[in-house]
Design an enzyme around this catalytic site. Structure first.
Site, PDB file in Angstrom:
ATOM      1  N   ASP A 191     -41.436 -83.358 -26.095  1.00 39.59           N
ATOM      2  CA  ASP A 191     -41.486 -84.449 -27.068  1.00 39.59           C
ATOM      3  C   ASP A 191     -42.863 -85.089 -26.904  1.00 39.59           C
ATOM      4  OD1 ASP A 191     -41.371 -86.816 -28.476  1.00 39.59           O
ATOM      5  OD2 ASP A 191     -39.269 -87.210 -27.959  1.00 39.59           O
ATOM      6  N   SER A 204     -55.456 -84.985 -41.992  1.00 36.98           N
ATOM      7  CA  SER A 204     -54.921 -85.021 -43.360  1.00 36.98           C
ATOM      8  C   SER A 204     -55.993 -85.606 -44.265  1.00 36.98           C
ATOM      9  CB  SER A 204     -53.691 -85.929 -43.399  1.00 36.98           C
ATOM     10  OG  SER A 204     -53.311 -86.180 -44.733  1.00 36.98           O
ATOM     11  N   TYR A 237     -48.935 -94.291 -41.955  1.00 38.09           N
ATOM     12  CA  TYR A 237     -49.360 -92.890 -41.785  1.00 38.09           C
ATOM     13  C   TYR A 237     -50.871 -92.726 -41.981  1.00 38.09           C
ATOM     14  CZ  TYR A 237     -49.747 -87.842 -42.608  1.00 38.09           C
ATOM     15  OH  TYR A 237     -50.119 -86.516 -42.549  1.00 38.09           O
ATOM     16  N   LYS A 256     -53.855 -91.471 -39.375  1.00 39.84           N
ATOM     17  CA  LYS A 256     -54.729 -90.311 -39.608  1.00 39.84           C
ATOM     18  C   LYS A 256     -56.210 -90.733 -39.687  1.00 39.84           C
ATOM     19  CE  LYS A 256     -51.786 -86.839 -39.628  1.00 39.84           C
ATOM     20  NZ  LYS A 256     -51.832 -85.812 -38.573  1.00 39.84           N
TER      21      LYS A 256
END
Ligand SMILES: NC(=O)c1ccc[n+]([C@@H]2O[C@H](COP(=O)([O-])OP(=O)(O)OC[C@H]3O[C@@H](n4cnc5c(N)ncnc54)[C@H](OP(=O)(O)O)[C@@H]3O)[C@@H](O)[C@H]2O)c1
Length: 246
Positions: free
Chosen positions: A63, A143, A160, A164
């Site tokens: 994990d 991304s 998010y 990134k």
């Protein structure tokens, strides 16, 4: 890629999507690939799929939000394969929340996975490369959301994009730190637009209606970009690749 034949790559988030495609591509080119993820049964399936390829695949449960798991995975590699030459920081996710009345735990999950886990894995990989004085390579699967915030994604993206953007800054900072220490380790940041994977279903949003018919990349396109970065001559660091679907 001849130089990488028999060398060791660790791929985080190897059980699905982009990480699985990268893992397969590297095993096909003769690398020993250690795939990390929580879903070990998926890692077992991947191992079977590549059993006839020239390289090897080893699945290790990890994990990426858990430092002990990450350190344990690097210790396993040290003990069994002598250390890591290439790290692909791919594990990542988005969560269905927002900024204005969002869920703190979901924000933490995104940053712990996309940013903190990536930093810990990078630190452990650099230690291993430095110890053996190898010309290593760290590749972040970032991304396009780490470069700009598309208005069509604004209502989905919450923390998010911030995570990134952080990954892009971390790639730059890592490159400078490695230069400062005179370590010959390359750093690449690979930034795709929409890739058809489990990403949106894993986020809790499901695939947005607007994404159902739009152009997309396939996970194998990202594997090609990784191979390109790894194949560059020793004096060339492919620092940034952006891939957009058409
Ligand atoms: N799909 C896109 O449109 C797109 C676009 C740009 C960038 N990206 C980036 O590409 C990367 C891969 O995404 P994908 O599209 O391949 O998504 P995916 O199909 O949902 O796969 C995500 C992978 O990350 C792993 N992962 C998630 N949380 C983890 C954790 N806590 N510990 C270990 N592994 C974990 C998952 O493994 P387990 O669940 O088995 O642990 C899975 O293997 C991400 O960094 C994402 O941000 C994706």
């Amino acid at each position: 890629m001849e130089n990488y034949n028999g060398k060791v790559a660790m791929v985080t988030g190897s059980s699905a999507g982009i990480g699985a495609a990268i893992s397969k591509a590297l095993v096909k080119r003769g690398m020993k690939v250690v795939g990390l993820a929580r879903r070990v049964e998926k890692l077992g399936d991947l191992k079977k799929q590549v059993s006839k390829e020239p390289g090897q695949f080893y699945g290790v449960k990890c994990d990426i939000r858990n430092e002990k798991d990450i350190i344990g995975a690097f210790e396993w590699v040290e003990k069994n394969l002598n250390g890591v030459d290439v790290l692909i920081n791919n594990a990542g996710l988005m969560k269905d929340t927002n900024l204005t009345d969002g869920d703190t735990e979901k924000w933490r999950t995104v940053f712990d996975t996309n940013v903190v886990g990536l930093c810990i894995a990078t630190r452990e990989a650099v230690k291993s490369m430095k110890k053996r004085n190898v010309p290593g390579h760290v590749i972040h699967i970032n991304s396009i959301a780490g470069h700009r915030i598309h208005p069509g994604m604004a209502h989905l993206s919450n923390v998010y994009s911030g995570s990134k953007f952080a990954v892009r800054a971390l790639a730059e900072t890592l490159r400078l730190e490695l230069e400062h220490h005179k370590l010959k380790i390359k750093v690449s940041n690979i930034s795709p637009g929409y890739v058809k994977t489990e990403f949106f279903s894993a986020s809790g949003y499901g695939v947005p209606e607007a994404f159902k018919d739009i152009a997309h990349l396939n996970p194998e396109d990202l594997a090609d970009a990784v191979i390109y970065a790894l194949s560059a001559p020793s004096n060339v660091n492919v620092s940034e690749i952006t891939l957009l679907p058409i």
